[in-house]
Design an enzyme around this catalytic site. Structure first.
Site, PDB file in Angstrom:
ATOM      1  N   LYS A 113      45.472  80.617  16.049  1.00  0.00           N
ATOM      2  CA  LYS A 113      44.708  79.561  16.731  1.00  0.00           C
ATOM      3  C   LYS A 113      43.848  80.219  17.793  1.00  0.00           C
ATOM      4  O   LYS A 113      44.185  81.286  18.297  1.00  0.00           O
ATOM      5  CB  LYS A 113      45.655  78.561  17.403  1.00  0.00           C
TER       6      LYS A 113
HETATM    7  N1  GLU Z   1      42.605  72.666  13.335  1.00  0.00           N
HETATM    8  C1  GLU Z   1      43.235  72.109  12.157  1.00  0.00           C
HETATM    9  C2  GLU Z   1      44.741  72.082  12.335  1.00  0.00           C
HETATM   10  O1  GLU Z   1      45.235  72.030  13.424  1.00  0.00           O
HETATM   11  C3  GLU Z   1      42.777  72.801  10.875  1.00  0.00           C
HETATM   12  C4  GLU Z   1      43.046  74.263  10.789  1.00  0.00           C
HETATM   13  C5  GLU Z   1      42.405  74.938   9.598  1.00  0.00           C
HETATM   14  O2  GLU Z   1      41.818  74.287   8.761  1.00  0.00           O
HETATM   15  O3  GLU Z   1      42.503  76.168   9.541  1.00  0.00           O
HETATM   16  O4  GLU Z   1      45.485  72.025  11.392  1.00  0.00           O
END
Ligand code: GLU
Length: 423
Positions: A113
């Protein structure tokens, strides 16, 4: 207004919440228990300074992060958040939830993240572009299509993904579509990606409702957050004949007991109006939101919203977490005691990363699927995952959250065990 996340008041951080969730799964890990510490330590963390030339010529500095929580099952994967309250603890927790989420639905990724502590509403479009490009350049060593693949999260979108893909590609000297997902369709994005998280929330909510014998027609739904996730989930529930009776966001709490007209609300919001000012409903005091009697409650904003302070007042049958980390462990216990079925974030909002996986695969082959194919595959992955997790919860007599962690952590730690330790 949203309550301030309670961890900002109580000192319990999102990472503390993640650690507690890992502790709760540990008794179920058997032979793999020896590896559990690996989940409590992110693999690597990068903290970057992002200097930004403002439009008036002055220079401002922002702090940014990219965390690889775990890469045992594959490259890192997870979104990028732009928000004024982003902290390292939050990004660590969000990365940890990605590791669990990706294993829960079986996509071949680890967890990562990123985030920048910035209020993007205070930046012009050109400033936002420069900030995005400099952040991408600063995390260049961390990302890559077979290494770590960012995607949108709170306050980031297709345009920001296009700038990230372009910046990474310029640094590489060639176009690398697969370095980020959630891109515009014209740049290797996937059909159905924008709606995927909200659609997935609906798919698992509907599957849970079938198991509990709750009909969707006329079911009452309350949604917190009307961004990418909340609004897409609202449209799916509405199409299925449910009534969206309340929506809470930063502008206030909108209520209509006979069901909001979602198409009219979307048109209203698209014109730049605030959700709470929508003429097709009345406004409620914010704390009333949690007390509404509903069949479905969907937190789809930020973490730390459901705590011991409001959990006991919640009167819903199915709480489907569109947001990451909206419920504290104490609140989980209260909800379970009160018979509320919580479909946890690491399952309920996995539709986004599932279609990100489809996008990544399509980019590698430069062969693109139809929207129907995407939606059918998404639905199958989500309902299969729910069925497996439901059975595990019954077998171990746990919440769906702990059951999801049991299945996911076993997959992650089995991979870790098979890989062995180097040197
Ligand atoms: N930000 C989204 C989540 O928390 C998507 C992450 C992604 O597609 O890599 O799952």
């Amino acid at each position: 207004m949203h309550q301030l996340p309670s961890y900002l008041q109580s000192g319990i951080s999102p990472w503390d919440v993640f650690l507690e969730q890992v502790d709760r799964v540990t008794p179920y890990l058997g032979d793999l228990t020896g590896w559990v510490e690996t989940l409590k330590r992110p693999k690597r963390i990068l903290i970057v300074d992002i200097p930004l030339r403002r439009d008036d010529g002055s220079i401002a500095h922002f702090e940014g992060y990219r965390v690889h929580h775990n890469t045992s099952r594959g490259p890192g994967k997870g979104g990028i958040r732009f928000h004024q309250n982003v902290t390292l603890s939050e990004v660590m927790a969000l990365a940890g939830w990605m590791t669990v989420k990706n294993a829960a639905v079986g996509v071949p990724f680890g967890g990562a993240k990123g985030g920048v502590r910035v209020d993007p509403r205070q930046l012009s479009r050109t400033e936002l572009e420069r900030l995005t490009r400099r952040y991408t350049s600063e995390i260049n060593t961390m990302i890559g299509p077979d290494k770590d693949i960012p995607a949108p999260d709170v306050n980031t979108n297709e345009q920001i993904m296009a700038w990230m893909m372009d910046t990474y590609s310029i640094n590489q000297g060639r176009t690398v579509m697969g370095v980020v997902t959630g891109k515009p369709i014209s740049l290797g994005g996937s059909l159905g990606r924008r709606e995927a998280t909200g659609r997935g929330v609906f798919v698992v909510s509907a599957a849970a409702a079938r198991r509990l014998g709750i009909p969707l027609t006329d079911a009452r739904v309350a949604i917190q957050g009307y961004g990418n996730v909340g609004s897409a989930a609202a449209r799916c529930f509405h199409r299925a004949g449910a009534r969206i009776i309340a929506i809470q966001d930063m502008s206030g709490t909108l209520y209509n007991g006979s069901g909001l007209d979602i198409a009219a609300l979307d048109a209203w919001v698209a014109q730049g109006n605030k959700v709470a000012a929508f003429p097709g409903g009345e406004t409620l005091a914010p704390e009333r939101f949690w007390e509404l009697e509903t069949e479905f409650l969907v937190p789809a904003a930020l973490e730390g919203q459901i705590t011991r302070d409001n959990a006991a007042r919640i009167r819903t049958r199915i709480l489907a977490e569109g947001a990451n980390g909206p419920t504290s462990p104490e609140a989980d216990d209260i909800l379970r005691e009160n018979g509320v079925v919580v479909v946890p974030d690491v399952l309920a909002n996995a539709g986004g990363v599932t279609v990100s996986y489809f996008e990544w695969v399509q980019d590698f082959s430069s062969f693109f699927w139809t929207e129907d194919e995407i939606n059918q595959r998404l639905e199958k992955i989500m309902t299969d995952a729910l069925a497996e997790i439901w059975a595990a919860a019954e077998q171990h007599k746990t919440s769906l959250r702990t059951a999801t962690f049991i299945l996911a952590c076993r997959r992650i730690l089995q991979a870790r065990d098979m890989r062995g330790l180097y040197p």
